[in-house]
Write a protein that holds these residues in place. Structure first.
Motif, PDB file in Angstrom:
ATOM      1  N   ILE A 380       0.846  -1.200   0.000  1.00  7.25           N
ATOM      2  CA  ILE A 380       0.000   0.000   0.000  1.00  7.25           C
ATOM      3  C   ILE A 380       0.878   1.245   0.000  1.00  7.25           C
ATOM      4  O   ILE A 380       0.669   2.174  -0.793  1.00  7.25           O
ATOM      5  N   ALA A 381       1.909   1.220   0.850  1.00  3.54           N
ATOM      6  CA  ALA A 381       2.814   2.371   0.915  1.00  3.54           C
ATOM      7  C   ALA A 381       3.522   2.575  -0.422  1.00  3.54           C
ATOM      8  O   ALA A 381       3.688   3.699  -0.903  1.00  3.54           O
ATOM      9  N   GLN A 382       3.899   1.436  -1.016  1.00  6.03           N
ATOM     10  CA  GLN A 382       4.625   1.495  -2.279  1.00  6.03           C
ATOM     11  C   GLN A 382       3.748   2.084  -3.389  1.00  6.03           C
ATOM     12  O   GLN A 382       4.184   2.946  -4.147  1.00  6.03           O
ATOM     13  N   ILE A 383       2.494   1.609  -3.448  1.00  2.00           N
ATOM     14  CA  ILE A 383       1.583   2.103  -4.481  1.00  2.00           C
ATOM     15  C   ILE A 383       1.344   3.598  -4.283  1.00  2.00           C
ATOM     16  O   ILE A 383       1.425   4.386  -5.226  1.00  2.00           O
ATOM     17  N   ALA A 384       1.122   3.976  -3.009  1.00  2.00           N
ATOM     18  CA  ALA A 384       0.807   5.373  -2.711  1.00  2.00           C
ATOM     19  C   ALA A 384       1.954   6.310  -3.082  1.00  2.00           C
ATOM     20  O   ALA A 384       1.730   7.485  -3.362  1.00  2.00           O
ATOM     21  N   SER A 385       3.185   5.781  -3.094  1.00  3.70           N
ATOM     22  CA  SER A 385       4.315   6.670  -3.367  1.00  3.70           C
ATOM     23  C   SER A 385       4.849   6.543  -4.795  1.00  3.70           C
ATOM     24  O   SER A 385       5.860   7.138  -5.130  1.00  3.70           O
ATOM     25  N   THR A 386       4.144   5.737  -5.632  1.00  4.44           N
ATOM     26  CA  THR A 386       4.620   5.562  -7.004  1.00  4.44           C
ATOM     27  C   THR A 386       4.272   6.766  -7.886  1.00  4.44           C
ATOM     28  O   THR A 386       3.152   7.277  -7.835  1.00  4.44           O
TER      29      THR A 386
END
Ligand code: ADP
Ligand code: MG
Length: 502
Positions: A380-386
């Motif tokens: 989730i964190a990764q998607i949000a920061s892409t």
């Protein structure tokens, strides 16, 4: 205290600065002033405590740079020869001091050529003795260092070392001896080659690297592979070394991990020198991020940024435990050491804990769903920061003609989830809460056997409670020198020293 307090030459201080060292380690604080004052020393400190700089810095500082070989460092293995040589080169280069590395298995001529230009020679005993004996080189160094002296004697190099000192012609040489342990043979050798030595001892509590977190997990014998993969998934090591007892196990485990999609390299005593160098370089550069190795092959290995050390099996003795975990937490960084233990090995881990003098904490292996939910948060964190790219916008535009936008999002997330699916069963190993009970049972079981009058309660279960005598028994069974342990027997003849050094 800083390195400036030693009054070292400016170019050396600059090199220390470039290396990123800010404060001297305990062994450096004690040994450097004694060496600078001209003393012979005998120093005992565990691995990873900065011994190379402890002798390297004062030695380089006192060199004249007159073109002769002023310093000789003798080390047990080729890997260490290269490592120590690199470290000394880096501190001496601003002074224009060159180093030569001398070990078996490569061309004599090239090494002789390099020795002629060097101020410091770093050598393994066999090849060095060869060169001196054949009269191919002559050395009269002002400084002689025996690094990892205990290891050299364990490997059967006493004769070579004694012979080497016969050839060194320098009456007022300064001799420095470094060793992790001080068995009687070491003291005897010291009496022979050192003059009024000062003793430096860095006690365990000072030298056990406190930046290494130490944990153990109790698993059934057949769960080791699953436990290892689960823990790697959970801990997400940036770089790790997995220690096995045997070469056979190294190969099997490496192919298992490769099949699970990890980037894996191996290191064991059967490998050719070239292969080993390539393997170590691959690990250093990050081309592989998991290294599966035997104890002996990885002795002294100094690779920065190893975040985790895994003991696939518990080592037989405390000394190798310390050597193994010392591959992480190097140069002031933090690290974690993880040991897999079967219920039968609980007493061994307790003994090691006592010997080493630090707490090794038991933990439960996280369940599949725990790891998965951890991964979910990461995702989730990764998607949000892409960052959104032009190309991605086009792809979504095309899809939108046929598929509803929420469905597209679900599909994309599924693609990512699939990539990081956690394998294996839900629960692996014993819960930490139950370990105390298991331990009681292990102790009670032993008392029981003793009461019934059976001699040697550990018989038939060798890893259950290995007394010193058990270990000596092992040695009789396999009395090749330590360095050869994980090598194939070489023909019929049993050699007393590693041949490869010649
Ligand atoms: P040992 O010979 O005692 O096993 P090394 O000399 O190989 O230890 O040093 C271990 C690591 O720590 C090396 O990577 C070295 O560069 C680093 N190191 C040594 N001294 C210091 C220091 N004072 N500050 C930071 N890092 C250091
Ligand atoms: Mg060392």
């Amino acid at each position: 205290m800083t390195f400036k307090d030693f009054n070292l030459k400016q170019p050396i201080l600059q090199a220390i600065d470039e290396a990123g060292f800010t404060e001297p380690s305990p062994i450096q604080k004690e040994a450097i002033p004694l060496i600078l004052a001209g003393n012979d020393i005998i120093a005992q400190a565990q691995t990873g405590t900065g011994k190379t700089a402890a002798f390297g810095l004062p030695m380089l500082n006192m060199m004249r740079g007159d073109g002769s070989v002023e310093g000789l460092v003798i080390v047990p293995t080729r890997e260490l020869a290269m490592q120590v040589s690199d470290e000394i080169y880096r501190f001496g280069k601003n002074l224009g001091l060159k180093t030569a590395t001398v070990y078996g298995g490569t061309s004599y001529d090239k090494q002789i050529e390099r020795i002629k230009q060097a101020s410091v020679v770093v050598a393994t005993p066999g090849r060095l003795q060869d060169l001196l004996q054949g009269g191919r080189i002559k050395l009269s160094p002002k400084f002689v260092v025996l690094d990892e002296a205990d290891e050299m004697l364990d490997m059967g190099f006493l004769d070579e070392i004694t012979a080497i000192f016969e050839y060194i012609k320098n009456e007022d040489r300064q001799t420095l001896m470094f060793s992790a342990t001080m068995p009687p043979q070491i003291r005897k050798l010291a009496e022979k080659i050192l003059k009024d030595p000062k003793t430096v001892t860095i006690t365990k509590s000072e030298s056990t690297n406190t930046s290494i977190a130490q944990h153990y997990y109790v698993v059934e014998e057949y769960e080791r592979d699953d436990a290892l993969v689960r823990l790697i998934d959970y801990k997400n090591p940036s770089k790790c070394i997995i220690f096995c007892r045997m070469k056979k196990e190294v190969d099997r485990l490496a192919s298992h991990l490769t099949s699970q999609g990890f980037k894996v390299g191996v290191l064991h005593g059967d490998m050719e020198q070239r292969q080993r160098e390539v393997a170590i370089r691959g690990f250093k550069s990050g081309a592989v991020d998991i290294f599966v190795a035997t104890d002996v092959a990885a002795r002294g290995l100094d690779v920065n940024d190893v975040s985790h050390v895994f003991n696939y099996h518990i080592p037989f003795d405390s000394e190798s435990y310390v050597h193994r975990i010392g591959r992480t937490g190097r140069g002031g960084k933090s690290g974690e050491a993880i040991t897999l233990v079967s219920p039968n090995e609980l007493r061994t881990i307790k003994r090691i804990e006592k010997d080493v003098g630090t707490k090794i904490v038991t933990q439960s292996i996280p369940s599949k769903s725990e790891v998965q939910s951890g991964k979910k948060d990461e995702l989730i964190a990764q998607i949000a920061s892409t960052k959104i790219t032009e190309h991605a916008i086009e792809i979504v535009k095309t899809l939108q003609h046929k598929i509803d936008i929420v469905a597209i999002a679900h599909m994309l997330a599924s693609m990512l989830v699939e990539k990081q699916e956690i394998k294996g069963k839900e629960k692996i190993g014993f819960k930490a809460e139950d370990v105390e009970k298991l331990l009681q049972k292990a102790i009670a079981g032993r008392d029981d056997r003793n009461r019934r009058g059976r001699s040697g309660g550990s018989r038939g279960k060798p890893s259950f409670n290995r007394s010193r005598n058990d270990r000596d028994g092992d040695r009789r069974g396999d009395n090749r020198p330590r360095g050869d342990r994980d090598r194939k027997p070489s023909g019929g003849q049993r050699s007393n020293k590693p041949k490869s050094d010649k």
